[in-house]
Design a protein around this motif. Sequence first.
Motif, PDB file in Angstrom:
ATOM      1  N   VAL A 177      10.272 -17.628  -3.264  1.00 42.27           N
ATOM      2  CA  VAL A 177       9.088 -17.184  -3.393  1.00 42.27           C
ATOM      3  C   VAL A 177       8.473 -17.640  -4.930  1.00 42.27           C
ATOM      4  N   LYS A 178       9.536 -17.940  -6.074  1.00 42.15           N
ATOM      5  CA  LYS A 178       8.958 -18.457  -7.162  1.00 42.15           C
ATOM      6  C   LYS A 178       8.273 -19.920  -6.947  1.00 42.15           C
ATOM      7  N   ARG A 179       8.582 -20.801  -6.224  1.00 43.04           N
ATOM      8  CA  ARG A 179       7.998 -21.872  -5.906  1.00 43.04           C
ATOM      9  C   ARG A 179       6.583 -21.681  -5.127  1.00 43.04           C
ATOM     10  N   GLY A 180       6.328 -20.401  -4.662  1.00 41.34           N
ATOM     11  CA  GLY A 180       5.097 -20.412  -3.792  1.00 41.34           C
ATOM     12  C   GLY A 180       5.308 -20.739  -2.186  1.00 41.34           C
ATOM     13  N   THR A 181       6.392 -21.158  -1.711  1.00 39.81           N
ATOM     14  CA  THR A 181       6.608 -21.604  -0.562  1.00 39.81           C
ATOM     15  C   THR A 181       6.824 -20.579   0.495  1.00 39.81           C
ATOM     16  N   TYR A 182       7.167 -19.382   0.100  1.00 37.53           N
ATOM     17  CA  TYR A 182       7.578 -18.432   1.168  1.00 37.53           C
ATOM     18  C   TYR A 182       7.129 -16.865   0.517  1.00 37.53           C
ATOM     19  N   LEU A 183       6.568 -16.414   1.158  1.00 38.38           N
ATOM     20  CA  LEU A 183       6.076 -14.906   0.951  1.00 38.38           C
ATOM     21  C   LEU A 183       6.759 -13.847   1.789  1.00 38.38           C
ATOM     22  N   PRO A 184       7.516 -13.067   0.973  1.00 43.32           N
ATOM     23  CA  PRO A 184       8.306 -11.936   1.969  1.00 43.32           C
ATOM     24  C   PRO A 184       7.195 -10.943   2.589  1.00 43.32           C
ATOM     25  N   GLN A 185       7.765 -10.290   3.698  1.00 48.86           N
ATOM     26  CA  GLN A 185       6.884  -9.320   4.328  1.00 48.86           C
ATOM     27  C   GLN A 185       6.566  -8.188   3.284  1.00 48.86           C
ATOM     28  N   THR A 186       5.648  -7.326   3.644  1.00 50.18           N
ATOM     29  CA  THR A 186       5.333  -6.297   2.684  1.00 50.18           C
ATOM     30  C   THR A 186       5.533  -5.035   3.413  1.00 50.18           C
ATOM     31  N   TYR A 187       6.376  -4.825   4.067  1.00 47.70           N
ATOM     32  CA  TYR A 187       6.661  -3.346   4.805  1.00 47.70           C
ATOM     33  C   TYR A 187       7.696  -2.791   4.047  1.00 47.70           C
ATOM     34  N   ILE A 188       7.953  -1.496   4.383  1.00 45.70           N
ATOM     35  CA  ILE A 188       8.967  -0.614   3.490  1.00 45.70           C
ATOM     36  C   ILE A 188       9.938   0.043   4.347  1.00 45.70           C
ATOM     37  N   VAL A 189      11.039   0.056   4.010  1.00 52.53           N
ATOM     38  CA  VAL A 189      12.061   0.512   4.637  1.00 52.53           C
ATOM     39  C   VAL A 189      12.755   1.747   3.880  1.00 52.53           C
ATOM     40  N   GLN A 190      13.234   2.987   4.676  1.00 51.69           N
ATOM     41  CA  GLN A 190      13.775   4.026   3.769  1.00 51.69           C
ATOM     42  C   GLN A 190      15.393   4.259   4.249  1.00 51.69           C
ATOM     43  N   GLU A 191      16.037   4.394   3.295  1.00 55.36           N
ATOM     44  CA  GLU A 191      17.450   4.922   3.444  1.00 55.36           C
ATOM     45  C   GLU A 191      17.792   6.158   2.686  1.00 55.36           C
ATOM     46  N   ASN A 246      15.652  -7.940  -0.147  1.00 56.81           N
ATOM     47  CA  ASN A 246      15.459  -8.487   1.091  1.00 56.81           C
ATOM     48  C   ASN A 246      13.932  -8.947   1.318  1.00 56.81           C
ATOM     49  N   THR A 247      13.510  -9.255   2.374  1.00 53.82           N
ATOM     50  CA  THR A 247      12.057  -9.700   2.690  1.00 53.82           C
ATOM     51  C   THR A 247      11.305  -8.455   2.821  1.00 53.82           C
ATOM     52  N   PHE A 248      11.829  -7.308   2.389  1.00 55.17           N
ATOM     53  CA  PHE A 248      10.943  -6.125   2.461  1.00 55.17           C
ATOM     54  C   PHE A 248      11.476  -5.243   1.447  1.00 55.17           C
ATOM     55  N   VAL A 249      10.638  -3.977   1.243  1.00 56.04           N
ATOM     56  CA  VAL A 249      10.778  -3.070  -0.024  1.00 56.04           C
ATOM     57  C   VAL A 249      11.869  -2.039   0.721  1.00 56.04           C
ATOM     58  N   VAL A 250      12.612  -1.678  -0.300  1.00 56.96           N
ATOM     59  CA  VAL A 250      13.452  -0.620   0.192  1.00 56.96           C
ATOM     60  C   VAL A 250      13.287   0.696  -0.656  1.00 56.96           C
ATOM     61  N   GLU A 251      13.041   1.784  -0.115  1.00 59.91           N
ATOM     62  CA  GLU A 251      12.964   3.133  -0.600  1.00 59.91           C
ATOM     63  C   GLU A 251      14.261   4.004  -0.526  1.00 59.91           C
ATOM     64  N   THR A 252      15.035   3.950  -1.399  1.00 56.94           N
ATOM     65  CA  THR A 252      16.370   4.796  -1.782  1.00 56.94           C
ATOM     66  C   THR A 252      16.033   6.177  -1.993  1.00 56.94           C
ATOM     67  N   VAL A 253      16.521   7.102  -1.211  1.00 57.39           N
ATOM     68  CA  VAL A 253      16.019   8.605  -1.508  1.00 57.39           C
ATOM     69  C   VAL A 253      17.571   9.272  -1.638  1.00 57.39           C
ATOM     70  N   ILE A 254      17.711   9.554  -2.737  1.00 57.86           N
ATOM     71  CA  ILE A 254      18.931  10.151  -3.110  1.00 57.86           C
ATOM     72  C   ILE A 254      18.831  11.798  -3.436  1.00 57.86           C
ATOM     73  N   CYS A 255      19.435  12.577  -2.478  1.00 59.15           N
ATOM     74  CA  CYS A 255      19.343  14.065  -2.847  1.00 59.15           C
ATOM     75  C   CYS A 255      20.467  14.608  -3.034  1.00 59.15           C
ATOM     76  N   ASP A 256      20.654  15.692  -3.773  1.00 60.59           N
ATOM     77  CA  ASP A 256      21.582  16.548  -4.234  1.00 60.59           C
ATOM     78  C   ASP A 256      21.777  17.689  -3.142  1.00 60.59           C
TER      79      ASP A 256
END
Length: 260
Positions: A177-191, A246-256
Amino acid sequence: MVKISFQQVSARKAEKENDGNKEEIHVPCTHDELVLPVWSKKSPMGGLWCIVPGLVIFMSGLIIASVCLYRYYYYNPQVPEDSLFHCRMMYDDPLYAPLLGRQEVEENVGIYLEDNYEHISVPVPDFASSDPADIIHDFHRGLTAYYDIALDKCYVIELNTTIVMPPRNLWELLVNVKRGTYLPQTYIVQEEMVVSGRIRNVRQLGPFIHRLCYGKDVYRLRRRSGQKRIEKRETRNCHTIRHFENTFVVETVICDRLHF
């Protein structure tokens, strides 16, 4: 008148002979000097030579133990520059896309290949729905720790290897990614995770998580069963950390506590 005299020679001779057959016994007189036995005094240097090696061995062991404890729990080694990354990623969130459009997540990543763990630091985001956090993925112990900076609390759970890339793979991804040779996907996964209890002994979690969570309230998490996504009305007692490992964004939801 005849004078008779006795010779003393024979008597003296017999006396001498008798004296010769007797053992001589010498009795010390009171005025003789008594000679007492003299005990040899041991030099104090002899005992010192026994103590010094023991002290040297003891101090050497103490120093080695101190160095090991410092290295294990408190020492933070310097990471090579090619293992430190400052990353920005644009992604689409279907829940907020109509209103906010594409969003951006920013983080600093340190990858420790020799120690087999990753340290992700998420600063204060531009949007209010996510908390700043520090995250440790310890692949050696199979644990993940989230330190929610806004709450000043630590949360620990088993490492999810289906979402978190191993240090070597993540390093290669970020280098590309830093070299500009690969761009990660832009979707989001929730855990989704729920607090399941308090952790008292932080040392058992290993040196990296111990260093992150020392002096803070630490809680154990469990993953929420089911695939239903937590809606906004249900997150009253929940906090969100958005990051990528990873190649996607992760949304970590922590609930009391969850209210359904």
